[in-house]
Write a protein that holds these residues in place. Structure first.
Motif, PDB file in Angstrom:
ATOM      1  N   LEU A 144       0.865  -1.171   0.000  1.00 40.54           N
ATOM      2  CA  LEU A 144       0.000   0.000   0.000  1.00 40.54           C
ATOM      3  C   LEU A 144       0.902   1.222   0.000  1.00 40.54           C
ATOM      4  N   HIS A 145       0.866   1.984  -1.081  1.00 41.59           N
ATOM      5  CA  HIS A 145       1.780   3.101  -1.213  1.00 41.59           C
ATOM      6  C   HIS A 145       1.381   4.224  -0.248  1.00 41.59           C
ATOM      7  N   PRO A 146       2.345   4.705   0.543  1.00 39.77           N
ATOM      8  CA  PRO A 146       2.034   5.663   1.616  1.00 39.77           C
ATOM      9  C   PRO A 146       1.468   6.993   1.125  1.00 39.77           C
ATOM     10  N   ARG A 147       1.852   7.428  -0.054  1.00 38.99           N
ATOM     11  CA  ARG A 147       1.405   8.737  -0.523  1.00 38.99           C
ATOM     12  C   ARG A 147      -0.067   8.757  -0.896  1.00 38.99           C
ATOM     13  N   ASN A 148      -0.473   7.742  -1.666  1.00 40.71           N
ATOM     14  CA  ASN A 148      -1.850   7.769  -2.203  1.00 40.71           C
ATOM     15  C   ASN A 148      -2.674   6.547  -1.830  1.00 40.71           C
ATOM     16  N   GLY A 149      -2.103   5.614  -1.072  1.00 38.70           N
ATOM     17  CA  GLY A 149      -2.836   4.419  -0.682  1.00 38.70           C
ATOM     18  C   GLY A 149      -3.043   3.432  -1.812  1.00 38.70           C
ATOM     19  N   HIS A 150      -2.349   3.640  -2.957  1.00 38.55           N
ATOM     20  CA  HIS A 150      -2.528   2.743  -4.104  1.00 38.55           C
ATOM     21  C   HIS A 150      -2.067   1.332  -3.756  1.00 38.55           C
TER      22      HIS A 150
END
Length: 256
Positions: free
Chosen positions: A215-221
Motif C-alpha cells: 500500500l503506497h504511503p502517498r496515495n494508498g494505491h
C-alpha cells in the motif's frame, strides 16, 4: 439497531455490483437443480475444478484466436482462482461495510453456486448465518477475516495449488480480490468507502495476505507483489497487465 432481514440486505448489496449480490437459502435445505455446494470445487477427484479451469482456458484462448493449448494450464488456473475468490469475498466485504456480518463461521460447503463463466456467477449464502440472532450478535470484522482466510479461502488455495500455481500467486489473488471489492464498492457507494477500507485492512493484515501486497504511503494505491499471469494468455505473452500488477512498475525485470 433494528435487525435487517436477509432480503433487504441482499437488495442493498446487489446495488453495490454483481459480485456483491447473493441469494439466500435455509440451512440444510435441498440444493435444487441449478445449485451446487461450492465445496465441490475443492473435492479431490470430483472433476468440477478441472472442468472449470479447462473452460477458462478455452475462453482465454478464444479471445486470442488460438486453441486451448495455446494458454498455459497454470495461467487458466490462476485466472479461474481469482474469479472464484473475488466472488466469495465481495459479498462479505459488502456486508462488513453495511454492518451486517455473518453470525457464525462459514465453511465452503455452506456456500452454493450456479457455475457459469463470464462475470459473477450466482451465489447463495445460508439465511441463518447472514442474519444475526440479535442486534448485538454481529462479530468483529477481524474474526470474519480469520474465519474466511482459514476456511473457504484456504480451501480454494489448496485446491488450485496442484495446477502448478505457486501459493504466493494464489494468496496474491486473494489480496487482489479484496482490493477489487473495495474499488467496486467504493465506486458504487462513495459513503461506504471508509467502512469497506477498514474491513479490507482487517483481511490484508492477516498472516496469509501479509507480504502479498504494497500500500503506497502517498496515495494508498494497492500493488500486489505477484502477478495473476493473465497477460500470458495473449499471443506471445503480450497481454495487458492488471491495474494492481507488480509488473506494471518494471515489466522487463520483475518476475511473477
Amino acid at each position: 439497531m433494528t435487525e435487517e432481514p436477509p432480503a433487504a440486505s441482499s437488495l442493498r448489496l446487489a446495488a453495490l455490483g454483481p459480485f456483491c449480490a447473493f441469494e439466500t437459502h435455509a440451512e440444510g435445505s435441498g440444493l435444487g437443480a441449478s445449485w451446487h455446494p461450492l465445496s465441490e470445487v475443492a473435492e479431490e477427484g470430483s472433476g468440477v475444478l478441472r472442468e472449470r479451469v479447462a473452460a477458462v482456458r478455452a475462453s482465454l484462448a478464444a479471445t486470442g484466436g488460438g486453441p486451448p493449448e495455446a494458454v498455459e494450464l497454470r495461467v487458466a488456473a490462476s485466472v479461474a482462482h481469482l474469479g472464484l475468490v473475488a466472488r466469495v469475498l465481495s459479498p462479505f466485504l459488502g456486508l462488513a461495510a453495511l454492518h451486517g456480518l455473518p453470525s457464525r463461521p462459514l465453511a465452503l460447503g455452506d456456500l452454493r453456486w450456479g457455475s457459469a463463466l463470464g462475470g459473477a456467477f450466482r451465489l447463495s449464502l445460508p439465511r441463518e448465518a447472514v442474519t444475526p440472532a440479535t442486534a448485538g450478535d454481529t462479530r468483529p470484522v477481524s474474526t470474519l477475516a480469520d474465519d474466511l482466510l482459514d476456511g473457504p479461502l484456504r480451501d480454494l488455495v489448496d485446491a488450485f495449488a496442484p495446477f502448478s500455481v505457486s501459493r504466493h500467486i494464489l494468496w496474491g489473488n486473494v489480496a487482489s480480490a479484496v482490493n477489487g471489492a473495495v474499488t467496486g464498492i467504493t465506486a458504487a457507494s462513495p459513503p461506504l468507502a471508509r467502512p469497506v477500507r477498514a474491513a479490507a485492512l482487517a483481511f490484508l493484515q492477516r498472516p496469509p495476505l501479509r507480504g502479498t501486497y504494497t500500500l503506497h504511503p502517498r496515495n494508498g494505491h494497492f500493488t500486489r507483489r505477484s502477478c495473476c499471469l493473465i497477460y500470458r494468455a495473449a499471443p506471445g505473452g503480450a497481454g495487458a497487465l492488471c491495474g494492481d500488477c507488480v509488473l506494471r512498475h518494471g515489466r522487463t525485470t520483475a518476475r511473477p
